[in-house]
Design a protein around this motif. Sequence first.
Motif, mmCIF file in Angstrom:
data_model
loop_
_atom_site.group_PDB
_atom_site.id
_atom_site.type_symbol
_atom_site.label_atom_id
_atom_site.label_comp_id
_atom_site.label_asym_id
_atom_site.label_seq_id
_atom_site.Cartn_x
_atom_site.Cartn_y
_atom_site.Cartn_z
ATOM 1 N N LYS A 1 0.820 -1.210 0.000
ATOM 2 C CA LYS A 1 0.000 0.000 0.000
ATOM 3 C C LYS A 1 0.858 1.266 0.000
ATOM 4 N N SER A 2 1.952 1.230 0.732
ATOM 5 C CA SER A 2 2.823 2.415 0.752
ATOM 6 C C SER A 2 3.415 2.687 -0.628
ATOM 7 N N ARG A 3 3.671 1.642 -1.382
ATOM 8 C CA ARG A 3 4.208 1.821 -2.736
ATOM 9 C C ARG A 3 3.114 2.245 -3.715
ATOM 10 N N MET A 4 1.906 1.816 -3.430
ATOM 11 C CA MET A 4 0.788 2.287 -4.254
ATOM 12 C C MET A 4 0.587 3.787 -4.076
ATOM 13 N N ASP A 5 0.870 4.264 -2.896
ATOM 14 C CA ASP A 5 0.700 5.690 -2.631
ATOM 15 C C ASP A 5 1.707 6.544 -3.396
ATOM 16 N N GLU A 6 2.791 5.915 -3.889
ATOM 17 C CA GLU A 6 3.779 6.651 -4.669
ATOM 18 C C GLU A 6 3.261 6.995 -6.062
ATOM 19 N N ILE A 7 2.178 6.328 -6.480
ATOM 20 C CA ILE A 7 1.658 6.536 -7.834
ATOM 21 C C ILE A 7 0.654 7.687 -7.815
ATOM 22 N N ASP A 8 0.927 8.673 -8.645
ATOM 23 C CA ASP A 8 0.002 9.788 -8.853
ATOM 24 C C ASP A 8 -0.412 9.748 -10.312
ATOM 25 N N MET A 9 -1.640 9.326 -10.572
ATOM 26 C CA MET A 9 -2.082 9.145 -11.949
ATOM 27 C C MET A 9 -2.115 10.464 -12.712
ATOM 28 N N LEU B 1 -6.665 9.492 -18.155
ATOM 29 C CA LEU B 1 -6.604 8.444 -17.145
ATOM 30 C C LEU B 1 -6.284 7.098 -17.776
ATOM 31 N N ARG B 2 -6.918 6.819 -18.909
ATOM 32 C CA ARG B 2 -6.626 5.556 -19.606
ATOM 33 C C ARG B 2 -5.178 5.535 -20.117
ATOM 34 N N ALA B 3 -4.694 6.695 -20.624
ATOM 35 C CA ALA B 3 -3.297 6.756 -21.080
ATOM 36 C C ALA B 3 -2.330 6.551 -19.916
ATOM 37 N N ALA B 4 -2.645 7.163 -18.776
ATOM 38 C CA ALA B 4 -1.815 6.965 -17.595
ATOM 39 C C ALA B 4 -1.856 5.527 -17.139
ATOM 40 N N ARG B 5 -3.060 4.922 -17.255
ATOM 41 C CA ARG B 5 -3.197 3.511 -16.888
ATOM 42 C C ARG B 5 -2.318 2.652 -17.784
ATOM 43 N N ASP B 6 -2.303 2.952 -19.098
ATOM 44 C CA ASP B 6 -1.456 2.179 -20.027
ATOM 45 C C ASP B 6 0.022 2.401 -19.715
ATOM 46 N N ASP B 7 0.381 3.651 -19.376
ATOM 47 C CA ASP B 7 1.776 3.915 -18.991
ATOM 48 C C ASP B 7 2.159 3.101 -17.753
ATOM 49 N N ASN C 1 5.518 11.730 -14.358
ATOM 50 C CA ASN C 1 6.847 11.409 -13.818
ATOM 51 C C ASN C 1 6.778 10.370 -12.714
ATOM 52 N N SER C 2 5.730 10.410 -11.902
ATOM 53 C CA SER C 2 5.605 9.425 -10.834
ATOM 54 C C SER C 2 5.420 8.030 -11.397
ATOM 55 N N ILE C 3 4.771 7.944 -12.564
ATOM 56 C CA ILE C 3 4.584 6.635 -13.208
ATOM 57 C C ILE C 3 5.902 6.156 -13.819
ATOM 58 N N VAL C 4 6.602 7.081 -14.500
ATOM 59 C CA VAL C 4 7.860 6.718 -15.143
ATOM 60 C C VAL C 4 8.909 6.316 -14.099
#
Length: 399
Positions: A48-56, A223-229, A60-63
């Motif tokens: 969960k803590s690592r999930m919190d690192e993701i900002d859709m 959102l879908r593009a971020a999801r694909d990224d 940059n947070s995804i990359v």
Amino acid sequence: MSENVRQKAEAALAEVEEISQAILPEPVAANEIIALDQADGPVSNEIKSRMDEIDMGDTNSIVAFGSGAQAELQEISQSMLQGVRNKDVGPAGDSLRNIVTTIRGFSVSELDVRRERSWWEKLLGRAAPFAQFTARFEEVQGQIDRVTDELLGHEHTLLKDIKSLDMLYEKTLAFYDELALYIAAGEEKLKELDEKDIPAKEAEVQAAAEDKQVITAQELRDLRAARDDLERRVHDLKLTRQVTMQSLPSIRLVQENDKSLVTKINSTLVNTVPLWETQLAQAVTIQRSSEAAAAVRDANDLTNELLTANAANLRESNKMIREEMERGVFDIEAVKQANADLIGTIEESLQIADEGKTRRAAAEEDLKAMEAELRDTLASAKSRRDGTGDNAGTAVPNG
């Protein structure tokens, strides 16, 4: 090998044994990624803590998702490669080969110190065989000392590398486990997007007023593009984890090779090099013994020659002396010869005297005959009564 190098090699032996016996932990299987709903409390909190690192809303947070786990691993790898140069590749093996080459270059045939130098060696003024052998031995000893000192340095370097590989293995294994948490977090986030966020955004688009549908639809598309990224990033993390999984046995293989080489170097320093030096020392001692034995043999041969020569000379001189001692003052043969010569001389003297007497008597008769003949001739001339006869007659006395 110097005593200092020997002590260092023996001191490193315990460290070599300790490192050789070290057992590294095994990684878990590549497919054992625990999902959030199957994880226990601590693991669930980590996911969960690592999930919190993701900002859709932040690309940059995804990359950069999961890249922080690799930072410490990179630091260790860079520190290991910091002092490496191309010229340093394989130095330990080169030193081992240098020792072998040095020993093989030491020809045992050079031990024959009684060997006559060739005309070429004499022309070049090369040293006598034993002097050359001694110089060669000292040269080999110096090379062995230098190479063993280099080997000791390589051994310490390899021990340091093995310890660094231990750290690298542990950090790689931790990175491997960390990747599992990031992958689980990413997959859970994708599941959450697919099941909750995207359907909710789709419903929001349907329910939006006409003037806001375009903006809401763009948000759905983003959102879908971020999801694909995020999906591609999770896939990359899975590939990275697989590569990391493959690097673990590679690290262990390199480590095992380094351990084997360290063990071999230590064995060479502690056992092989002293054995070589012992054999070389024996070769020198044996040659010196052979030279001493040859000198003793030459002395014995000279003694035998003197004994034989003296015995022969004694026999010859004794024979000469005894013969001279047994001879008289005069040899009988010499006395006989002298007596015979004396008798012959006397007989010759008598014979010559008799012959002289006979010749004198014959000469006297001849003189008388000549005198008579001369007188008769003068008498005949006087009877002729000429001047010549008178003159002639007065020159001869009357008989």
